[in-house]
Motif scaffolding. Structure first.
Motif, PDB file in Angstrom:
ATOM      1  N   LEU A  97       0.834  -1.199   0.000  1.00  0.00           N
ATOM      2  CA  LEU A  97       0.000   0.000   0.000  1.00  0.00           C
ATOM      3  C   LEU A  97       0.871   1.252   0.000  1.00  0.00           C
ATOM      4  CD1 LEU A  97      -3.158   0.564   0.382  1.00  0.00           C
ATOM      5  CD2 LEU A  97      -2.535   1.208   2.706  1.00  0.00           C
ATOM      6  N   TRP A  98       2.125   1.094   0.478  1.00  0.00           N
ATOM      7  CA  TRP A  98       3.006   2.235   0.705  1.00  0.00           C
ATOM      8  C   TRP A  98       4.138   2.305  -0.303  1.00  0.00           C
ATOM      9  CZ3 TRP A  98       0.304   5.040   3.827  1.00  0.00           C
ATOM     10  CH2 TRP A  98      -0.510   4.432   4.786  1.00  0.00           C
ATOM     11  N   ASP A  99       4.653   3.486  -0.481  1.00  0.00           N
ATOM     12  CA  ASP A  99       5.760   3.739  -1.397  1.00  0.00           C
ATOM     13  C   ASP A  99       6.942   2.851  -1.020  1.00  0.00           C
ATOM     14  OD1 ASP A  99       7.731   4.720  -3.031  1.00  0.00           O
ATOM     15  OD2 ASP A  99       7.590   6.791  -2.350  1.00  0.00           O
ATOM     16  N   THR A 100       7.349   1.989  -1.943  1.00  0.00           N
ATOM     17  CA  THR A 100       8.453   1.074  -1.669  1.00  0.00           C
ATOM     18  C   THR A 100       9.817   1.673  -2.003  1.00  0.00           C
ATOM     19  OG1 THR A 100       8.159   0.090  -3.870  1.00  0.00           O
ATOM     20  CG2 THR A 100       7.028  -0.971  -2.026  1.00  0.00           C
ATOM     21  N   ASN A 101       9.827   2.854  -2.605  1.00  0.00           N
ATOM     22  CA  ASN A 101      11.095   3.495  -2.949  1.00  0.00           C
ATOM     23  C   ASN A 101      11.735   4.203  -1.767  1.00  0.00           C
ATOM     24  OD1 ASN A 101      11.010   2.743  -5.701  1.00  0.00           O
ATOM     25  ND2 ASN A 101       9.617   4.439  -6.146  1.00  0.00           N
ATOM     26  N   ARG A 102      10.917   4.488  -0.762  1.00  0.00           N
ATOM     27  CA  ARG A 102      11.466   5.102   0.438  1.00  0.00           C
ATOM     28  C   ARG A 102      10.646   4.677   1.639  1.00  0.00           C
ATOM     29  NH1 ARG A 102      10.671  11.488   0.558  1.00  0.00           N
ATOM     30  NH2 ARG A 102      12.225  11.344  -1.116  1.00  0.00           N
ATOM     31  N   SER A 103      11.300   4.617   2.785  1.00  0.00           N
ATOM     32  CA  SER A 103      10.616   4.229   4.007  1.00  0.00           C
ATOM     33  C   SER A 103       9.890   5.440   4.587  1.00  0.00           C
ATOM     34  CB  SER A 103      11.635   3.682   5.012  1.00  0.00           C
ATOM     35  OG  SER A 103      10.983   3.203   6.170  1.00  0.00           O
ATOM     36  N   TYR A 104       9.402   5.305   5.784  1.00  0.00           N
ATOM     37  CA  TYR A 104       8.710   6.432   6.400  1.00  0.00           C
ATOM     38  C   TYR A 104       9.696   7.525   6.793  1.00  0.00           C
ATOM     39  CZ  TYR A 104      10.224   4.543  10.953  1.00  0.00           C
ATOM     40  OH  TYR A 104      10.968   4.090  12.022  1.00  0.00           O
ATOM     41  N   CYS A 105       9.234   8.758   6.783  1.00  0.00           N
ATOM     42  CA  CYS A 105      10.052   9.899   7.195  1.00  0.00           C
ATOM     43  C   CYS A 105       9.965  10.047   8.710  1.00  0.00           C
ATOM     44  CB  CYS A 105       9.579  11.180   6.511  1.00  0.00           C
ATOM     45  SG  CYS A 105       9.745  11.147   4.720  1.00  0.00           S
ATOM     46  N   ASP A 106      11.082  10.342   9.326  1.00  0.00           N
ATOM     47  CA  ASP A 106      11.192  10.369  10.785  1.00  0.00           C
ATOM     48  C   ASP A 106      12.023  11.583  11.173  1.00  0.00           C
ATOM     49  OD1 ASP A 106      12.037  10.016  13.427  1.00  0.00           O
ATOM     50  OD2 ASP A 106      12.249   7.851  13.232  1.00  0.00           O
TER      51      ASP A 106
END
Length: 324
Positions: A97-106
């Motif tokens: 469901l989520w963008d696989t090119n980048r992880s979550y921003c923290d």
């Protein structure tokens, strides 16, 4: 070796996760609102994070929280995986469901001023995007100042979840740290006043630009399998730290660099099979997935400095990059 994440106990952070291709998979509806409430409540219960604010937009989510046990990675892993499974079941699709090119921003928030800037940015997302006139009108899942300290009994959604999952969780959004001199009512009123002022300014800008708000009906009529017609501007990576006062940001950057250097050196020894390797405080992946030892928490570690007294020369730093 990719740059390691560094999570330290008691940090206050802003987290963001975007859908694959920017598709409107999390567009407001009864299903996603129930799923978001359940996943946030369940994942917060497991990880011990304290949520202060959140907005589930049509193609991304924003969360602002305190991480007492340095387990926000667990929170995001569990919550986002739950979103994926439940929403894929709803749409009859497979894949991420989520963008696989980048992880979550923290982004770690280092002082009260930047916390307020970020929380207002999160809550104002639907208004700035021209979707609804007031943040409270957003039909998607959200946690606002009026929700602080109010217990929510979040029941298991009827769709997708089986009887093996808990029937309900008690979930309590908390007031942010750094406002101990104010009552809860005063803190809520403070943020709601700032929110109204910011909304009014957005209204003035919208009128000046002759733009209109889409409105709740327009939001709900959006095809959840579609995406924005305009290509999203490519943004730089979100900063690891943000502060209004430069001194705090400088201290955090120095500690981050020292961590990376120490981590690389110890990891090299550990890979070589040498014993008695002690990783620096903040080590995340190896601490969770391998039997390694880490240093104790440093009481002077960079975090949200509620009692920080700025010098007259201090000014906003690392703030603009937060908006993403």
């Amino acid at each position: 070796m990719t740059r390691p994440r560094r999570h330290v106990a008691d940090q206050v952070v802003a987290l963001t996760r975007r859908t694959v291709e920017g598709r409107f998979f999390t567009r407001p509806d009864a299903n996603i609102n129930a799923v978001a409430a359940y996943e946030f409540a369940r994942s917060a219960s497991r990880s011990g994070v304290v949520v202060h604010g959140a907005v589930v937009m049509s193609n991304h989510v924003h969360i602002v929280l305190t991480d007492p046990q340095a387990r926000r990675s667990d929170f995001m892993r569990d919550a986002m995986a739950g979103f994926t499974r439940a929403r894929n079941n709803f749409f009859g699709r497979t894949g991420s469901l989520w963008d696989t090119n980048r992880s979550y921003c923290d982004t770690v928030l280092l002082d009260r001023e930047v916390f307020e800037i970020q929380l207002l940015y999160v809550l104002l997302n639907p208004v700035k995007a021209g979707l609804v006139r007031r943040a409270k009108d957003w039909p998607g899942f959200k946690i606002m100042p009026s929700d602080w300290e109010k217990p929510m009994l979040v029941e298991r959604p009827a769709a997708y979840y089986g009887d093996d999952q808990p029937e309900a969780f008690e979930f309590i959004p908390r007031r942010p740290p750094g406002y101990d001199a104010m009552t809860l009512e005063e803190v809520v009123a403070h943020f709601e006043k700032r929110l109204r002022e910011a909304e009014n300014e957005i209204h003035r800008q919208m009128k000046k630009q002759r733009r209109r708000f889409l409105g709740v009906k327009g939001v709900l009529a959006t095809d959840p399998l579609s995406c924005a017609k305009e290509k999203r501007r490519r943004r730089e990576a979100a900063p690891r730290y943000a502060a209004y006062h430069p001194a705090l940001l400088d201290q955090a950057i120095v500690r981050e660099r020292a961590f990376r250097s120490a981590y690389a050196q110890v990891r090299e020894r550990w890979v070589q099979g040498k014993k008695r390797c002690v990783f620096p405080n903040g080590t995340l992946w190896l601490r969770r997935n391998a039997p390694v030892k880490c240093r104790e928490h440093d009481p002077w570690e960079a975090g949200l400095a509620a009692n920080y007294v700025p010098h007259s020369s201090d000014s906003a730093t690392g703030v603009d990059a937060l908006a993403g």
